[in-house]
Write a protein that holds these residues in place. Sequence first.
Motif, PDB file in Angstrom:
ATOM      1  N   VAL A  21     -32.670  84.704   9.863  1.00  0.00           N
ATOM      2  CA  VAL A  21     -33.905  85.307   9.361  1.00  0.00           C
ATOM      3  C   VAL A  21     -34.476  86.245  10.430  1.00  0.00           C
ATOM      4  O   VAL A  21     -34.016  86.268  11.583  1.00  0.00           O
ATOM      5  CB  VAL A  21     -34.938  84.216   9.000  1.00  0.00           C
ATOM      6  CG1 VAL A  21     -34.425  83.377   7.845  1.00  0.00           C
ATOM      7  CG2 VAL A  21     -35.266  83.351  10.205  1.00  0.00           C
ATOM      8  N   ALA A  22     -35.491  87.015  10.035  1.00  0.00           N
ATOM      9  CA  ALA A  22     -36.056  87.996  10.967  1.00  0.00           C
ATOM     10  C   ALA A  22     -36.606  87.330  12.223  1.00  0.00           C
ATOM     11  O   ALA A  22     -36.463  87.855  13.338  1.00  0.00           O
ATOM     12  CB  ALA A  22     -37.153  88.796  10.275  1.00  0.00           C
ATOM     13  N   GLU A  23     -37.203  86.148  12.069  1.00  0.00           N
ATOM     14  CA  GLU A  23     -37.792  85.476  13.232  1.00  0.00           C
ATOM     15  C   GLU A  23     -38.055  84.011  12.899  1.00  0.00           C
ATOM     16  O   GLU A  23     -38.498  83.684  11.796  1.00  0.00           O
ATOM     17  CB  GLU A  23     -39.101  86.162  13.624  1.00  0.00           C
ATOM     18  CG  GLU A  23     -39.757  85.615  14.872  1.00  0.00           C
ATOM     19  CD  GLU A  23     -41.015  86.399  15.197  1.00  0.00           C
ATOM     20  OE1 GLU A  23     -40.952  87.236  16.099  1.00  0.00           O
ATOM     21  OE2 GLU A  23     -42.038  86.162  14.518  1.00  0.00           O
ATOM     22  N   ARG A  24     -37.762  83.142  13.871  1.00  0.00           N
ATOM     23  CA  ARG A  24     -38.045  81.717  13.704  1.00  0.00           C
ATOM     24  C   ARG A  24     -38.332  81.126  15.081  1.00  0.00           C
ATOM     25  O   ARG A  24     -37.722  81.512  16.084  1.00  0.00           O
ATOM     26  CB  ARG A  24     -36.871  80.994  13.056  1.00  0.00           C
ATOM     27  CG  ARG A  24     -37.097  79.480  12.899  1.00  0.00           C
ATOM     28  CD  ARG A  24     -35.893  78.818  12.272  1.00  0.00           C
ATOM     29  NE  ARG A  24     -35.671  79.299  10.911  1.00  0.00           N
ATOM     30  CZ  ARG A  24     -34.539  79.126  10.233  1.00  0.00           C
ATOM     31  NH1 ARG A  24     -33.506  78.515  10.814  1.00  0.00           N
ATOM     32  NH2 ARG A  24     -34.426  79.596   9.011  1.00  0.00           N
ATOM     33  N   THR A  25     -39.270  80.154  15.119  1.00  0.00           N
ATOM     34  CA  THR A  25     -39.567  79.452  16.374  1.00  0.00           C
ATOM     35  C   THR A  25     -38.495  78.402  16.614  1.00  0.00           C
ATOM     36  O   THR A  25     -38.274  77.513  15.780  1.00  0.00           O
ATOM     37  CB  THR A  25     -40.959  78.791  16.311  1.00  0.00           C
ATOM     38  OG1 THR A  25     -41.955  79.803  16.143  1.00  0.00           O
ATOM     39  CG2 THR A  25     -41.249  78.012  17.581  1.00  0.00           C
ATOM     40  N   ILE A  26     -37.817  78.498  17.773  1.00  0.00           N
ATOM     41  CA  ILE A  26     -36.752  77.542  18.087  1.00  0.00           C
ATOM     42  C   ILE A  26     -37.201  76.471  19.086  1.00  0.00           C
ATOM     43  O   ILE A  26     -36.596  75.407  19.163  1.00  0.00           O
ATOM     44  CB  ILE A  26     -35.513  78.278  18.642  1.00  0.00           C
ATOM     45  CG1 ILE A  26     -35.869  79.055  19.919  1.00  0.00           C
ATOM     46  CG2 ILE A  26     -34.918  79.202  17.582  1.00  0.00           C
ATOM     47  CD1 ILE A  26     -34.650  79.614  20.652  1.00  0.00           C
ATOM     48  N   ARG A  27     -38.240  76.745  19.847  1.00  0.00           N
ATOM     49  CA  ARG A  27     -38.803  75.782  20.791  1.00  0.00           C
ATOM     50  C   ARG A  27     -40.279  76.112  20.970  1.00  0.00           C
ATOM     51  O   ARG A  27     -40.730  77.219  20.704  1.00  0.00           O
ATOM     52  CB  ARG A  27     -38.119  75.840  22.165  1.00  0.00           C
ATOM     53  CG  ARG A  27     -36.673  75.416  22.202  1.00  0.00           C
ATOM     54  CD  ARG A  27     -36.531  73.892  22.116  1.00  0.00           C
ATOM     55  NE  ARG A  27     -35.138  73.511  22.324  1.00  0.00           N
ATOM     56  CZ  ARG A  27     -34.193  73.525  21.395  1.00  0.00           C
ATOM     57  NH1 ARG A  27     -34.493  73.951  20.161  1.00  0.00           N
ATOM     58  NH2 ARG A  27     -32.972  73.146  21.661  1.00  0.00           N
ATOM     59  N   GLN A  28     -41.027  75.127  21.467  1.00  0.00           N
ATOM     60  CA  GLN A  28     -42.417  75.351  21.841  1.00  0.00           C
ATOM     61  C   GLN A  28     -42.660  74.792  23.246  1.00  0.00           C
ATOM     62  O   GLN A  28     -42.035  73.811  23.651  1.00  0.00           O
ATOM     63  CB  GLN A  28     -43.388  74.677  20.869  1.00  0.00           C
ATOM     64  CG  GLN A  28     -43.561  75.405  19.543  1.00  0.00           C
ATOM     65  CD  GLN A  28     -44.661  74.787  18.697  1.00  0.00           C
ATOM     66  OE1 GLN A  28     -44.895  73.588  18.729  1.00  0.00           O
ATOM     67  NE2 GLN A  28     -45.357  75.624  17.927  1.00  0.00           N
ATOM     68  N   LEU A  29     -43.569  75.448  23.956  1.00  0.00           N
ATOM     69  CA  LEU A  29     -43.962  74.985  25.279  1.00  0.00           C
ATOM     70  C   LEU A  29     -45.488  74.936  25.309  1.00  0.00           C
ATOM     71  O   LEU A  29     -46.149  75.858  24.820  1.00  0.00           O
ATOM     72  CB  LEU A  29     -43.449  75.933  26.365  1.00  0.00           C
ATOM     73  CG  LEU A  29     -43.641  75.494  27.823  1.00  0.00           C
ATOM     74  CD1 LEU A  29     -42.865  74.212  28.104  1.00  0.00           C
ATOM     75  CD2 LEU A  29     -43.198  76.593  28.777  1.00  0.00           C
ATOM     76  N   THR A  30     -46.053  73.855  25.843  1.00  0.00           N
ATOM     77  CA  THR A  30     -47.500  73.700  25.887  1.00  0.00           C
ATOM     78  C   THR A  30     -47.992  73.612  27.332  1.00  0.00           C
ATOM     79  O   THR A  30     -47.269  73.199  28.236  1.00  0.00           O
ATOM     80  CB  THR A  30     -47.969  72.453  25.122  1.00  0.00           C
ATOM     81  OG1 THR A  30     -47.395  71.289  25.719  1.00  0.00           O
ATOM     82  CG2 THR A  30     -47.570  72.536  23.665  1.00  0.00           C
ATOM     83  N   LEU A  31     -49.245  74.005  27.522  1.00  0.00           N
ATOM     84  CA  LEU A  31     -49.892  73.960  28.829  1.00  0.00           C
ATOM     85  C   LEU A  31     -51.348  73.579  28.634  1.00  0.00           C
ATOM     86  O   LEU A  31     -52.065  74.207  27.850  1.00  0.00           O
ATOM     87  CB  LEU A  31     -49.793  75.324  29.521  1.00  0.00           C
ATOM     88  CG  LEU A  31     -50.448  75.445  30.898  1.00  0.00           C
ATOM     89  CD1 LEU A  31     -49.714  74.580  31.916  1.00  0.00           C
ATOM     90  CD2 LEU A  31     -50.458  76.901  31.348  1.00  0.00           C
ATOM     91  N   THR A  32     -51.808  72.542  29.335  1.00  0.00           N
ATOM     92  CA  THR A  32     -53.199  72.123  29.264  1.00  0.00           C
ATOM     93  C   THR A  32     -53.951  72.680  30.464  1.00  0.00           C
ATOM     94  O   THR A  32     -53.548  72.464  31.613  1.00  0.00           O
ATOM     95  CB  THR A  32     -53.319  70.593  29.234  1.00  0.00           C
ATOM     96  OG1 THR A  32     -52.650  70.093  28.065  1.00  0.00           O
ATOM     97  CG2 THR A  32     -54.778  70.160  29.164  1.00  0.00           C
ATOM     98  N   VAL A  33     -55.016  73.428  30.197  1.00  0.00           N
ATOM     99  CA  VAL A  33     -55.807  74.061  31.250  1.00  0.00           C
ATOM    100  C   VAL A  33     -57.243  73.549  31.169  1.00  0.00           C
ATOM    101  O   VAL A  33     -57.739  73.204  30.090  1.00  0.00           O
ATOM    102  CB  VAL A  33     -55.781  75.595  31.136  1.00  0.00           C
ATOM    103  CG1 VAL A  33     -54.366  76.125  31.304  1.00  0.00           C
ATOM    104  CG2 VAL A  33     -56.356  76.056  29.806  1.00  0.00           C
ATOM    105  N   THR A  34     -57.912  73.498  32.324  1.00  0.00           N
ATOM    106  CA  THR A  34     -59.297  73.023  32.397  1.00  0.00           C
ATOM    107  C   THR A  34     -60.112  73.966  33.266  1.00  0.00           C
ATOM    108  O   THR A  34     -59.664  74.372  34.343  1.00  0.00           O
ATOM    109  CB  THR A  34     -59.356  71.602  32.989  1.00  0.00           C
ATOM    110  OG1 THR A  34     -58.643  70.702  32.144  1.00  0.00           O
ATOM    111  CG2 THR A  34     -60.801  71.132  33.110  1.00  0.00           C
ATOM    112  N   ASN A  35     -61.294  74.318  32.802  1.00  0.00           N
ATOM    113  CA  ASN A  35     -62.236  75.074  33.624  1.00  0.00           C
ATOM    114  C   ASN A  35     -62.797  74.123  34.679  1.00  0.00           C
ATOM    115  O   ASN A  35     -63.488  73.155  34.346  1.00  0.00           O
ATOM    116  CB  ASN A  35     -63.369  75.633  32.757  1.00  0.00           C
ATOM    117  CG  ASN A  35     -64.403  76.401  33.557  1.00  0.00           C
ATOM    118  OD1 ASN A  35     -64.316  76.524  34.771  1.00  0.00           O
ATOM    119  ND2 ASN A  35     -65.400  76.931  32.852  1.00  0.00           N
TER     120      ASN A  35
END
Length: 231
Positions: A116-130
């Motif tokens: 297909v034109a585009e598909r998400t194969i992985r995700q990466l998360t990041l937790t940030v705090t002020n």
Amino acid sequence: MVPLACCGGARGCTCTVTAGSGVEVEGSGSTSNPYVVSSTGAVAATGCGLTGDGSTGTPLSAAVRSWPYACDVDDQGGGVYCDSSGVLRSDPPVRQDNFSNAINQVQSPALAVPTVAERTIRQLTLTVTNPDPCRAAHGILFREVDLDFTLPPGAGAMAGIDGDDMNYFANGGDTTVFAVHSQDNKITPFTLNAGETRTITMDIDAGRGSNGATIVRVQATLRAWVYSNPL
């Protein structure tokens, strides 16, 4: 001023009153002309951060230096505050912090590039705090995705980040090309409220796969720098 009668005003009694620093004594000490003690308003000494002696000519004041900046102190100067224990405090200091998360995964078996034109194969998360509990913060987010493709003859593959097609590779030859490396990144701003914690997610995308194109390695990095805003 408070009158002071010498020896309780007893007849024939005499005494001497000596004025200390910052004190004036008037009168002779007699019943008809008793001593009158008053303060001149001056102070004997000042501690750190104070100047002057409390007199009309040199009033007691904060010891400050001249404003050295081109901007107007009335508009840009910080504040001085008294806390609950009576201690002077300045504006909170500007605070900063940085955060990162990364993956480096060999795909075994190799991952087929979506057709297909585009598909998400992985995700990466990041937790940030002020880190500033008082003020909002600016953040700079760095996103990087590295994909390694194997492209048989006539194969093609696309790599992208968060729904954005970043590049496309095609093998127009008659032999398989190995370790075709795609490296893409984005830098974007974001804001955080005072003390806010937020989880940021990055989609690692691929698409337009043809003729057996595969992904053999997925690398990705999320980094963020957070700086609170001085008022």
